[in-house]
Design a protein around this motif. Structure first.
Motif, mmCIF file in Angstrom:
data_model
loop_
_atom_site.group_PDB
_atom_site.id
_atom_site.type_symbol
_atom_site.label_atom_id
_atom_site.label_comp_id
_atom_site.label_asym_id
_atom_site.label_seq_id
_atom_site.Cartn_x
_atom_site.Cartn_y
_atom_site.Cartn_z
ATOM 1 N N ALA A 41 0.822 -1.217 0.000
ATOM 2 C CA ALA A 41 0.000 0.000 0.000
ATOM 3 C C ALA A 41 0.852 1.261 0.000
ATOM 4 N N GLY A 42 2.022 1.181 0.581
ATOM 5 C CA GLY A 42 2.893 2.344 0.654
ATOM 6 C C GLY A 42 2.574 3.290 1.795
ATOM 7 N N GLU A 43 1.592 2.954 2.607
ATOM 8 C CA GLU A 43 1.223 3.782 3.747
ATOM 9 C C GLU A 43 0.367 2.968 4.705
ATOM 10 N N LEU A 44 0.068 3.570 5.864
ATOM 11 C CA LEU A 44 -0.767 2.886 6.857
ATOM 12 C C LEU A 44 -2.208 2.788 6.361
ATOM 13 N N PRO A 45 -2.946 1.776 6.825
ATOM 14 C CA PRO A 45 -4.378 1.720 6.516
ATOM 15 C C PRO A 45 -5.081 2.996 7.000
ATOM 16 N N VAL A 46 -6.138 3.392 6.302
ATOM 17 C CA VAL A 46 -6.811 4.665 6.583
ATOM 18 C C VAL A 46 -7.253 4.766 8.039
ATOM 19 N N LEU A 47 -7.910 3.717 8.541
ATOM 20 C CA LEU A 47 -8.410 3.761 9.918
ATOM 21 C C LEU A 47 -7.282 3.964 10.913
ATOM 22 N N LEU A 48 -6.214 3.194 10.750
ATOM 23 C CA LEU A 48 -5.091 3.279 11.681
ATOM 24 C C LEU A 48 -4.378 4.624 11.547
ATOM 25 N N VAL B 76 -8.105 0.081 21.923
ATOM 26 C CA VAL B 76 -9.302 0.487 21.175
ATOM 27 C C VAL B 76 -8.928 0.739 19.716
ATOM 28 N N THR B 77 -7.825 1.454 19.531
ATOM 29 C CA THR B 77 -7.331 1.710 18.175
ATOM 30 C C THR B 77 -7.042 0.396 17.459
ATOM 31 N N ALA B 78 -6.385 -0.520 18.173
ATOM 32 C CA ALA B 78 -5.998 -1.796 17.562
ATOM 33 C C ALA B 78 -7.214 -2.610 17.144
#
Length: 475
Positions: free
Chosen positions: A333-340, A356-358
């Motif tokens: 993806a080249g970056e973190l997932p949107v939610l994270l 909670v984030t996890a």
């Protein structure tokens, strides 16, 4: 209103209980990441410390331990730490000396890589011999410095020497497990000195001060050139690659160092984790290593680090460990997932626990899919709430209608006595007072007045009947 509040509270409690039960079955990660990074002043620890600020943005605290080599590997396997730096080739050396031991192979299979971090060449320094040497076989019967016993570097060097029929035996070679000093004293002092050695193996990055000091050493010590045999070592040990140190690459003035081109065998340390590490933590560690790679500039000289190539590290080209699926997904993806990426920073800013984030980051898609049938039920239910509430209020009034109807039935009997009529009148007055005192939402006030009008009708019927107080039977 109280009944509606209780109804909504009950619904929320039920949903909360269901969520609590679901969470109890989840693997909730710790908000502290421990990394075995070796010596505090070593290259691994220096690199890991640069990740601290990035991880803190997501509510994760970074703690470094000094474990290295076998201790670091064991700590990861036993989940005493979340990650560890292992020198390139260490896994191969464990398997090499295991002779097919199933437990060693199983342990290596339990490790996952988050990528290779930077160049870490093999430097082989030796006393100038009387005759030119062609390979490591020339060091048979010599005293060899291999590094700290039990360290990953010592294991790898022992494996390379073993492949050249050199082992730590009196008739083959004598291994020194002392850390080799940057002044090269064991190579420079007389050969009959107690701590003298004939050759020293080091696996260190090129900006390490010991490496620079050894390159600058004016004494008659030589650096092994693997130009002719690099291909053979890479074929036998795929974790190796080769790097070329051009003439003058280290220093141009006052003396050109090196004086000729030298080919070195090169390794790259891996950031490894246990295969059971929470995927969100694996993703964040991969992210930190990607956005905070080892500096391309040597802070001591201001020059680019020798052998540096932009974009080469970190990378997932790992010949020893299976790459963690989270690391693969991140690099794809080249970056973190949107939610994270967004929720993680928001939650950390507002002090919301990392777990909670996890949970949301890992199960966000599942939560959305689960929410669809839940809302399919809740939306019609929410529409029914006003009807249910109206029924609850109406039921309170109906109980008084039941008592009123009972009194009216009494009036319809032909044998009712004046004393019974008096009692009924008292009961009717009580009903009227009780209904007047009811606390009813304003939108239902008309129903209260309807009930009171019906009470009035019954009162009119009773007023047409003669009444008198019943005699006191005790007087």
């Amino acid at each position: 209103m109280r009944q509606l509040a209780l109804l909504l509270l009950g619904l929320l409690v039920a949903l909360g209980a269901a969520a609590a039960v679901a969470v109890s079955f989840l693997d909730l990660p710790n908000a502290t990441v421990r990394i075995a990074a070796g010596a505090p002043n070593g290259a691994y620890a220096k690199l890991a410390r640069t990740w601290k600020e990035e991880l803190e943005q997501f509510g994760v605290d970074l703690v470094l331990t000094s474990d290295e080599g076998s201790a670091a590997r064991t700590a990861v396997l036993e989940r005493q730490v979340e990650a560890a730096f292992l020198v390139g080739g260490y896994s191969t050396s464990k398997k090499y000396f295991s002779y097919g031991n199933a437990s060693v192979i199983a342990n290596e299979a339990a490790l996952r890589s988050l990528g290779r971090m930077f160049d870490e060449p093999l430097w082989v320094y030796y006393r100038r011999p009387s005759q030119p040497i062609e390979g490591l076989q020339a060091f048979k019967d010599k005293r060899i410095a291999v590094g700290t016993e039990g360290s990953g570097r010592a294991n790898i060097i022992s494996m390379i020497l073993h492949a050249n029929a050199i082992t730590a035996k009196p008739k083959t070679a004598i291994f020194s497990y002392e850390n080799f000093p940057s002044d090269a004293k064991p190579l420079i002092e007389p050969v009959d000195a107690p701590d003298a050695v004939d050759v020293a193996f080091l696996i260190l990055p090129s900006d390490n001060q010991t490496v620079k000091d050894l390159l600058d050493n004016p004494n008659d010590i030589l650096l092994m050139n693997f130009e002719d045999l690099a291909g053979a070592y890479i074929s036998k040990f795929p974790f190796f690659s080769k790097v070329v140190m051009d003439k003058g690459a280290h220093r141009l003035s006052p003396n050109i160092i090196p004086t000729a081109q030298i080919t070195l065998l090169n390794t790259a340390p891996a950031l490894v984790v246990n295969k059971d590490l929470h995927p969100v933590l694996a993703t964040l560690l991969t992210h930190a290593s990607a956005v905070k790679p080892k500096s391309a500039v040597d802070p001591a000289t201001g020059y680019p680090v020798m052998f540096f190539k932009a974009g080469k590290y970190p990378n997932l080209d790992d010949p020893e460990y299976e790459v963690h699926t989270s690391a693969t997904a991140y690099y794809k993806a080249g970056e973190l997932p949107v939610l994270l990426r967004h929720l993680g920073r928001f939650n950390a800013r507002w002090g919301i626990p990392f777990w909670v984030t996890a949970v949301i980051a890992q199960h966000g898609a599942k939560i959305v899919l689960l929410a669809i049938p839940i809302f399919t039920v809740l939306i019609p239910l929410s529409r029914a709430i006003p009807t249910v509430y109206a029924w609850i209020i109406r039921r309170r009034l109906l109980s008084w209608y039941d008592r009123l109807k009972s009194l009216e039935n009494t009036l319809d009997r032909g044998d009712i006595t004046p004393a019974q009529i008096f009692v009924a009148t008292q009961e009717l007055d009580h009903i009227d007072r009780a209904v007047s005192a009811l606390t009813i939402p304003r939108q239902f006030t008309n129903q209260v007045y309807e009930l009171r009008s019906h009470i009035n009708l019954v009162q009119q019927r009773l007023s047409l009947r003669p009444t008198h107080k019943p005699k006191n039977q005790w007087t």
